[in-house]
Design a protein around this motif. Structure first.
Motif, PDB file in Angstrom:
ATOM      1  N   ASP A   1      -4.588 -35.181  13.842  1.00  0.00           N
ATOM      2  CA  ASP A   1      -4.121 -34.166  13.001  1.00  0.00           C
ATOM      3  C   ASP A   1      -4.148 -34.618  11.612  1.00  0.00           C
ATOM      4  O   ASP A   1      -3.638 -33.812  10.552  1.00  0.00           O
TER       5      ASP A   1
ATOM      6  N   LEU B   1     -17.602 -21.668   9.582  1.00  0.00           N
ATOM      7  CA  LEU B   1     -16.177 -22.068  10.442  1.00  0.00           C
ATOM      8  C   LEU B   1     -15.760 -21.322  11.465  1.00  0.00           C
ATOM      9  O   LEU B   1     -15.532 -21.887  12.473  1.00  0.00           O
TER      10      LEU B   1
ATOM     11  N   LEU C   1     -15.004 -22.399  15.432  1.00  0.00           N
ATOM     12  CA  LEU C   1     -13.895 -22.202  15.969  1.00  0.00           C
ATOM     13  C   LEU C   1     -14.173 -21.565  17.182  1.00  0.00           C
ATOM     14  O   LEU C   1     -13.649 -21.911  18.402  1.00  0.00           O
TER      15      LEU C   1
ATOM     16  N   VAL D   1     -15.216 -27.487   3.194  1.00  0.00           N
ATOM     17  CA  VAL D   1     -14.969 -26.770   4.351  1.00  0.00           C
ATOM     18  C   VAL D   1     -16.040 -27.285   5.531  1.00  0.00           C
ATOM     19  O   VAL D   1     -15.621 -27.469   6.575  1.00  0.00           O
TER      20      VAL D   1
ATOM     21  N   ALA E   1     -15.025 -29.295   8.824  1.00  0.00           N
ATOM     22  CA  ALA E   1     -15.633 -28.522  10.019  1.00  0.00           C
ATOM     23  C   ALA E   1     -16.196 -29.566  11.002  1.00  0.00           C
ATOM     24  O   ALA E   1     -16.072 -29.503  12.123  1.00  0.00           O
TER      25      ALA E   1
ATOM     26  N   SER F   1     -13.460 -31.009  13.052  1.00  0.00           N
ATOM     27  CA  SER F   1     -12.752 -30.147  13.754  1.00  0.00           C
ATOM     28  C   SER F   1     -11.968 -30.281  15.102  1.00  0.00           C
ATOM     29  O   SER F   1     -11.035 -29.867  15.660  1.00  0.00           O
TER      30      SER F   1
ATOM     31  N   PRO G   1      -7.105 -30.034  16.763  1.00  0.00           N
ATOM     32  CA  PRO G   1      -6.976 -28.989  17.921  1.00  0.00           C
ATOM     33  C   PRO G   1      -5.331 -28.403  17.691  1.00  0.00           C
ATOM     34  O   PRO G   1      -5.566 -26.969  18.108  1.00  0.00           O
ATOM     35  N   ASP G   2      -4.437 -28.830  17.260  1.00  0.00           N
ATOM     36  CA  ASP G   2      -3.031 -28.383  17.112  1.00  0.00           C
ATOM     37  C   ASP G   2      -3.005 -27.651  15.955  1.00  0.00           C
ATOM     38  O   ASP G   2      -2.407 -26.374  16.160  1.00  0.00           O
ATOM     39  N   ARG G   3      -3.678 -28.136  14.990  1.00  0.00           N
ATOM     40  CA  ARG G   3      -3.486 -27.255  13.501  1.00  0.00           C
ATOM     41  C   ARG G   3      -4.398 -26.141  13.454  1.00  0.00           C
ATOM     42  O   ARG G   3      -4.504 -25.358  12.724  1.00  0.00           O
ATOM     43  N   ILE G   4      -5.351 -26.290  14.677  1.00  0.00           N
ATOM     44  CA  ILE G   4      -6.465 -25.181  14.344  1.00  0.00           C
ATOM     45  C   ILE G   4      -5.827 -23.666  14.218  1.00  0.00           C
ATOM     46  O   ILE G   4      -6.485 -22.771  13.801  1.00  0.00           O
TER      47      ILE G   4
ATOM     48  N   ALA H   1      -3.390 -22.393  12.925  1.00  0.00           N
ATOM     49  CA  ALA H   1      -2.896 -21.952  11.522  1.00  0.00           C
ATOM     50  C   ALA H   1      -4.334 -21.231  10.727  1.00  0.00           C
ATOM     51  O   ALA H   1      -4.217 -20.308  10.290  1.00  0.00           O
ATOM     52  N   LEU H   2      -5.442 -21.995  10.973  1.00  0.00           N
ATOM     53  CA  LEU H   2      -6.660 -21.496  10.292  1.00  0.00           C
ATOM     54  C   LEU H   2      -7.240 -20.509  11.068  1.00  0.00           C
ATOM     55  O   LEU H   2      -7.823 -19.444  10.374  1.00  0.00           O
ATOM     56  N   ARG H   3      -6.962 -20.414  12.262  1.00  0.00           N
ATOM     57  CA  ARG H   3      -7.264 -19.272  12.988  1.00  0.00           C
ATOM     58  C   ARG H   3      -6.670 -17.993  12.665  1.00  0.00           C
ATOM     59  O   ARG H   3      -7.207 -17.080  12.593  1.00  0.00           O
TER      60      ARG H   3
ATOM     61  N   THR I   1      -5.310 -17.595   9.838  1.00  0.00           N
ATOM     62  CA  THR I   1      -6.099 -17.050   8.377  1.00  0.00           C
ATOM     63  C   THR I   1      -7.294 -16.292   8.590  1.00  0.00           C
ATOM     64  O   THR I   1      -7.228 -15.437   7.854  1.00  0.00           O
ATOM     65  N   LEU I   2      -7.885 -16.484   9.369  1.00  0.00           N
ATOM     66  CA  LEU I   2      -9.274 -16.000   9.363  1.00  0.00           C
ATOM     67  C   LEU I   2      -8.880 -14.692  10.166  1.00  0.00           C
ATOM     68  O   LEU I   2      -9.554 -13.758   9.698  1.00  0.00           O
TER      69      LEU I   2
ATOM     70  N   MET J   1      -7.827 -12.324   7.350  1.00  0.00           N
ATOM     71  CA  MET J   1      -8.848 -12.007   6.486  1.00  0.00           C
ATOM     72  C   MET J   1      -9.869 -10.675   7.239  1.00  0.00           C
ATOM     73  O   MET J   1     -10.446 -10.184   6.434  1.00  0.00           O
ATOM     74  N   ASP J   2      -9.621 -10.652   8.446  1.00  0.00           N
ATOM     75  CA  ASP J   2     -10.414  -9.520   9.143  1.00  0.00           C
ATOM     76  C   ASP J   2      -9.770  -8.112   8.851  1.00  0.00           C
ATOM     77  O   ASP J   2     -10.517  -7.294   8.918  1.00  0.00           O
TER      78      ASP J   2
END
Lengths: 105, 105
Positions: free
Chosen positions: A73, A96, A100, B79, B83, B86, B90-93, B95-97, B99-100, B103-104
């Motif tokens: 992490d 990115l 994912l 980034v 990446a 990445s 795996p745990d924090r992913i 949050a970013l997921r 975010t993306l 954005m959609d």
DNA sequence: CAAACACATAAGTCCATGCTTATGTGTTTG
DNA sequence: CAAACACATAAGCATGGACTTATGTGTTTG
């Protein structure tokens, strides 16, 4: 602040090289990490201490060896920080996104 | 190396504060950026020069004002760098997921 | 066009940091 | 148990970087 520790830790090119080398394997002891990187033993030890304090790596003593490995992490705060500005890199977002997607498989 | 410039630029908390403030608006001149941040005029100018050299911001002169704005692709290298690792967060992913996903919309 | 203004650059100071050599700590081994 | 080994810590040094004050450059305005 912890975020600051991470940014400062990654600001040094030698430390990034160490981190990258460490990420390319399961785990590695301090002496093995020195191979290929022209650096003294104390310097390596100090760099590892900085990475450790930033929680980017973790250590595990085994006998007289200390095995280091990338902490899962560790980069989370950086990711979160960057994600706040994700609207500013619309072009690069796809790479990115692809990363994912590949992780899902 | 450009990657190094970016990491070094972001390693300073004052510079991150400037970048964050700049990101919260369309564009802002150097004097306006100083408000709220306790810093001298030359210090601000020097920080902006560092951010500029790292290609994190861009300037545009309008009369005697210089308007700064966050450069869209400025964080791309960070980034990309992050990446590469990445698989280590795996745990924090999530949050970013998330975010993306937002954005959609 | 001289004064005011917005900003950049120069030069100097102070502290952080990355390195070195020397030494300390813990572990293994002959 | 003494020597060798892996690593950490201490201390000193040299450079970098963030700040300051002073001054320069370009633009607007009365």
């Amino acid at each position: 602040m912890m975020e600051n520790d991470i940014f400062k830790a990654l600001a040094d090119p030698t430390r990034r090289a160490i981190f990258e080398k460490l990420a390319s394997t399961q785990s590695m002891n301090a002496s093995a990490l020195r191979e290929g990187i022209s650096i003294s033993q104390p310097a390596m030890s100090q760099h590892l201490a900085v990475l450790r304090q930033a929680k980017l790596v973790q250590e595990e003593r085994q006998g007289r060896f200390v095995h280091y490995r990338v902490k899962p992490d560790g980069l989370a705060l950086i990711v979160q920080w960057v994600a706040r500005y994700s609207t500013f890199w619309p072009d690069r977002i796809d790479a990115l996104r692809q990363t994912l997607k590949e992780m899902d498989q």
